[in-house]
Design an enzyme around this catalytic site. Structure first.
Site, PDB file in Angstrom:
ATOM      1  N   LYS A  68      49.619  49.547  46.445  1.00  0.00           N
ATOM      2  CA  LYS A  68      48.718  48.552  45.852  1.00  0.00           C
ATOM      3  C   LYS A  68      48.778  47.246  46.635  1.00  0.00           C
ATOM      4  CE  LYS A  68      47.387  51.257  42.601  1.00  0.00           C
ATOM      5  NZ  LYS A  68      46.035  51.779  42.579  1.00  0.00           N
ATOM      6  N   MET A  99      43.238  47.146  41.280  1.00  0.00           N
ATOM      7  CA  MET A  99      43.698  45.873  40.786  1.00  0.00           C
ATOM      8  C   MET A  99      44.696  46.118  39.659  1.00  0.00           C
ATOM      9  SD  MET A  99      41.579  42.563  39.500  1.00  0.00           S
ATOM     10  CE  MET A  99      40.725  43.204  38.096  1.00  0.00           C
ATOM     11  N   PRO A 100      45.972  46.306  39.981  1.00  0.00           N
ATOM     12  CA  PRO A 100      46.976  46.536  38.945  1.00  0.00           C
ATOM     13  C   PRO A 100      47.176  45.303  38.070  1.00  0.00           C
ATOM     14  CG  PRO A 100      47.826  47.123  41.102  1.00  0.00           C
ATOM     15  CD  PRO A 100      46.532  46.425  41.319  1.00  0.00           C
ATOM     16  N   TYR A 101      47.441  45.572  36.811  1.00  0.00           N
ATOM     17  CA  TYR A 101      47.783  44.527  35.844  1.00  0.00           C
ATOM     18  C   TYR A 101      49.044  44.985  35.135  1.00  0.00           C
ATOM     19  CZ  TYR A 101      47.660  41.774  31.568  1.00  0.00           C
ATOM     20  OH  TYR A 101      47.985  40.952  30.528  1.00  0.00           O
ATOM     21  N   HIS A 119      48.194  41.685  39.456  1.00  0.00           N
ATOM     22  CA  HIS A 119      48.414  40.665  38.426  1.00  0.00           C
ATOM     23  C   HIS A 119      49.664  41.019  37.631  1.00  0.00           C
ATOM     24  CE1 HIS A 119      44.279  38.975  38.743  1.00  0.00           C
ATOM     25  NE2 HIS A 119      44.086  40.172  39.265  1.00  0.00           N
TER      26      HIS A 119
END
Length: 70
Positions: free
Chosen positions: A35, A1-3, A41
């Site tokens: 991803k 879950m990249p931010y 996000h």
């Protein structure tokens, strides 16, 4: 879950340009790191120039000094 958190000054930061940044960063993470775009996000913080410092000066003063106008 990249931010991903992008901080920019307000010049040219229209809703359309922000949407372009969000889309582009999401696509870049999907393409380069595999991803999932659905869990990526991207947050854009617009920071007023008087609240952003560079080289020991507020951004506006820094820009004036660099352009020879200060």
């Amino acid at each position: 879950m990249p931010y991903v958190n992008i901080k920019i000054t307000p010049e040219g930061a229209t809703a359309e340009k922000k949407a372009e940044l969000i889309s582009g960063v999401t696509q870049l993470l999907a393409r380069t790191l595999g991803k999932n775009p659905e869990t990526t996000h991207v947050v854009i913080d617009v920071v007023e120039t008087e609240s952003w410092g560079l080289g020991g000066l507020p951004v506006d003063e820094y820009r004036r000094a660099k352009s020879g106008g200060g």
